[in-house]
Write a protein that holds these residues in place. Structure first.
Motif, PDB file in Angstrom:
ATOM      1  N   ILE A 139      38.518  57.592  27.543  1.00  0.00           N
ATOM      2  CA  ILE A 139      39.739  56.769  27.548  1.00  0.00           C
ATOM      3  C   ILE A 139      39.514  55.505  28.371  1.00  0.00           C
ATOM      4  CG2 ILE A 139      42.093  56.698  28.498  1.00  0.00           C
ATOM      5  CD1 ILE A 139      42.415  59.580  27.370  1.00  0.00           C
ATOM      6  N   LYS A 140      38.811  55.656  29.517  1.00  0.00           N
ATOM      7  CA  LYS A 140      38.512  54.483  30.349  1.00  0.00           C
ATOM      8  C   LYS A 140      37.748  53.435  29.544  1.00  0.00           C
ATOM      9  CE  LYS A 140      38.230  56.438  35.002  1.00  0.00           C
ATOM     10  NZ  LYS A 140      37.261  56.981  35.955  1.00  0.00           N
ATOM     11  N   ILE A 141      36.715  53.893  28.833  1.00  0.00           N
ATOM     12  CA  ILE A 141      35.880  52.960  28.055  1.00  0.00           C
ATOM     13  C   ILE A 141      36.722  52.298  26.963  1.00  0.00           C
ATOM     14  CG2 ILE A 141      33.863  52.801  26.523  1.00  0.00           C
ATOM     15  CD1 ILE A 141      32.748  55.248  28.134  1.00  0.00           C
ATOM     16  N   LEU A 142      37.582  53.105  26.301  1.00  0.00           N
ATOM     17  CA  LEU A 142      38.430  52.562  25.222  1.00  0.00           C
ATOM     18  C   LEU A 142      39.357  51.471  25.760  1.00  0.00           C
ATOM     19  CD1 LEU A 142      39.393  55.746  23.193  1.00  0.00           C
ATOM     20  CD2 LEU A 142      38.067  53.826  22.394  1.00  0.00           C
ATOM     21  N   GLU A 143      39.925  51.721  26.942  1.00  0.00           N
ATOM     22  CA  GLU A 143      40.826  50.732  27.558  1.00  0.00           C
ATOM     23  C   GLU A 143      40.112  49.391  27.755  1.00  0.00           C
ATOM     24  OE1 GLU A 143      44.162  50.516  28.859  1.00  0.00           O
ATOM     25  OE2 GLU A 143      44.297  52.032  27.296  1.00  0.00           O
TER      26      GLU A 143
END
Length: 580
Positions: A314-318
């Motif tokens: 999720i961090k990377i997607l953000e």
């Protein structure tokens, strides 16, 4: 229309189904247990030979390259009737993780130092591991039968690392032994037993089993097998065990000689057959009451791991989304003020400028080396991956790990290597004849090694072969300019240098460079080379000559140097140094 109020679906919070160790047992229930002793030290200081003498076996003679590359667990019965479990750890630099694991499950560390060699790199590392695990040390100074042995020097060297022997008022017992002749080995065993008695080692032999996986591997006829040390409870056939993300119903247990045993008490090393998957070395073994419970535990652990992974994703997607929004905003600004017709025209022009090519199979870059690693046991694969993690020469050639696993090389590995144009490295594993032939047909390299540093050397050579050649200059001759003049050729004036050859010889066909005050100001070839008035191809040392260059606008000055050199292509070598 009638509205229907629906409730928001709430994520079900799964209850924690994990298996954990039991609380400490009542001291009254504890029974004495035999000590677990790990033998540590630098490579080639005689750890395995020492064990062989104690067990009256010949393990060291059968090892590839004469070095230990696995962790071995052995139960040794002493003449006095005492039993000690020995863990034999590798001393080679590559196996740091295995040594750390050996220190974690042990009660006592025997530090083997060769009397002729003294304290080495892995000796220091072993001391560190023992300190981290808060385990007492017994010092065994080996090879005392050698003429150049100096045990006192070893003791003094160890003072620098806070290992203070009894001679110097410390609490570390030092025993002078010779593993080859068997001198003083009983004294070493007694020193270990004495230390174990002082530690008052006890364990609870009742209730569910707890233990640690020392090593795991896949056996052709028996499936996944683990070597484990039992730390609590008594393991019997038919028990249900959980380790990491795999579980087992114990089908068979055997000791280090392959003899079947029916039960294993605390601090016994035991081989366990019946695993569904292969657990990793270092995993904690816990007994559960039934198969459904074991499945529940494994499912929960997998779920936990997935949840952690999702958080990272999720961090990377953000971050990606932010980048995308930024790019979109800039685009809007670019077209924002234009009329729609102008905007369409601009977009069309941009499209023509960079047409999208059909997806073609792009040629793989020659400076990427995809590798597939297969090892015989989990610990070896881990050691090789740890070495690959030290790879720092990605600017020269990228090292890409496509796949790794435990067990022999399979058809699947060959297909993967063919797809990625990679190399398969096998450590202590086999590849069948049929497989090797099919790999040769597909142009896949399979490299099998029995010694870890040979495998790493091979990998370095393979990386070096993917690098482009380096051009080296080898000087043939040097001349200094004594006078300058110009010659008229047709309507052009050509500058000519009068030189004397100081060293070597000048050859007209080779390359030349002009050096002024240590700076190279020209490189190229000659248009003419004359001795007096004759054209010549070679001028030897001490002779005078006149020469003109293929570039007319360079002026010579008295005192310049002319160097004749030839270019040779040399194979490049990778700058990666794994540290051994």
């Amino acid at each position: 229309m009638k509205l229907k109020w629906s409730k928001l679906k709430q994520d079900k919070i799964r209850e924690n189904k994990n298996a954990v160790r039991r609380p400490q047992a009542d001291p009254a229930l504890l029974a004495p247990r035999s000590p677990v002793v790990t033998i540590m030290g630098h490579v080639d200081h005689g750890k395995t030979t020492l064990l062989d003498k104690l067990r009256k076996t010949q393990v060291a003679a059968m090892e590839a390259g004469g070095i230990t590359q696995h962790i071995g667990a052995f139960l040794v019965s002493l003449p006095s009737g005492e039993k000690i479990t020995f863990l034999d750890t590798p001393g080679h630099a590559a196996f740091s993780a295995m040594r750390a694991r050996g220190a974690q499950v042990t009660d006592i560390v025997i530090l083997v130092v060769a009397a002729d060699d003294g304290v080495m790199k892995q000796t220091v590392e072993s001391i560190q591991h023992a300190k981290d695990a808060k385990v007492p040390i017994v010092l065994a100074i080996n090879k005392c039968d050698k003429a150049e042995a100096d045990p006192e020097k070893v003791k003094k060297e160890l003072l620098a690392y806070d290992v203070v022997c009894e001679d110097f008022g410390g609490d570390v017992q030092a025993v002078h032994v010779s593993a080859l002749t068997g001198d003083n080995l009983m004294a070493l065993a007694e020193a270990t037993i004495t230390l174990a008695e002082m530690l008052e080692l006890k364990a609870d032999p009742t209730g569910p089993v707890e233990g640690t996986v020392i090593e795991s591997f896949t056996d052709k006829g028996r499936g996944p097998v683990t070597t484990a040390i039992i730390q609590r409870g008594t393991l019997r056939k038919g028990s249900i065990l959980v380790a990491g993300k795999s579980w087992a119903k114990v089908r068979l247990m055997f000791d280090e000689n392959g003899k079947t045993i029916n039960e294993a008490c605390p601090s016994m090393p035991v081989g366990i057959i019946g695993w569904r998957d292969l657990p990793s070395a270092g995993d904690e073994i816990l007994e559960v009451e039934s198969e459904p419970k074991a499945r529940e535990v494994v499912d929960w652990r997998k779920y936990e791991q997935e949840r952690e992974k999702n958080k990272e994703d999720i961090k990377i997607l953000e971050e990606k989304r932010k980048e995308h929004q930024e790019a979109h905003r800039k685009d809007r600004e670019k077209y924002g003020t234009l009329h729609w017709k102008e905007r369409s025209l601009k977009k069309y022009q941009e499209k023509i400028k960079n047409p999208l090519k059909p997806k073609e199979k792009t040629e793989r870059d020659s400076n990427v080396l995809p590798v597939i690693i297969k090892g015989d046991v989990d610990g070896s694969v881990e050691a090789i991956l740890n070495i690959l993690n030290t790879y720092d020469a990605s600017h020269e050639c990228e090292l890409e790990l496509v796949h790794f696993g435990v067990g022999d090389i399979s058809e699947n590995d060959v297909n993967l290597a063919e797809t990625f144009d990679g190399v398969i490295y096998g450590f202590n594993v086999n590849a069948g004849n049929v497989l090797q032939k099919s790999a040769a047909k597909k142009g896949v390299k399979i490299k099998l090694h029995k010694i870890i540093y040979r495998l790493i050397e091979d990998l370095q050579a393979e990386l070096s072969s993917r690098l482009s050649c380096i051009v080296e200059e080898h000087p043939i001759g040097e001349a200094s300019i004594l006078a300058t003049f110009s010659v008229t050729e047709g309507k052009k004036k050509v500058p000519v240098a009068g030189c004397r050859v100081q060293k070597g010889q000048l050859e007209k066909t080779q390359k030349f460079k002009l050096i002024r005050n240590g700076q190279v100001i020209w490189k190229g070839s000659l248009t003419s080379l004359k001795h007096h008035k004759d054209d010549v191809s070679v001028i030897k040392t001490g002779m005078d000559c006149g020469l003109s260059l293929d570039e007319g606008n360079i002026e010579f000055k008295v005192g310049d140097e002319i160097v004749c050199y030839e270019e040779k292509e040399v194979l490049a070598k990778t700058s990666w140094d794994p540290g051994f």
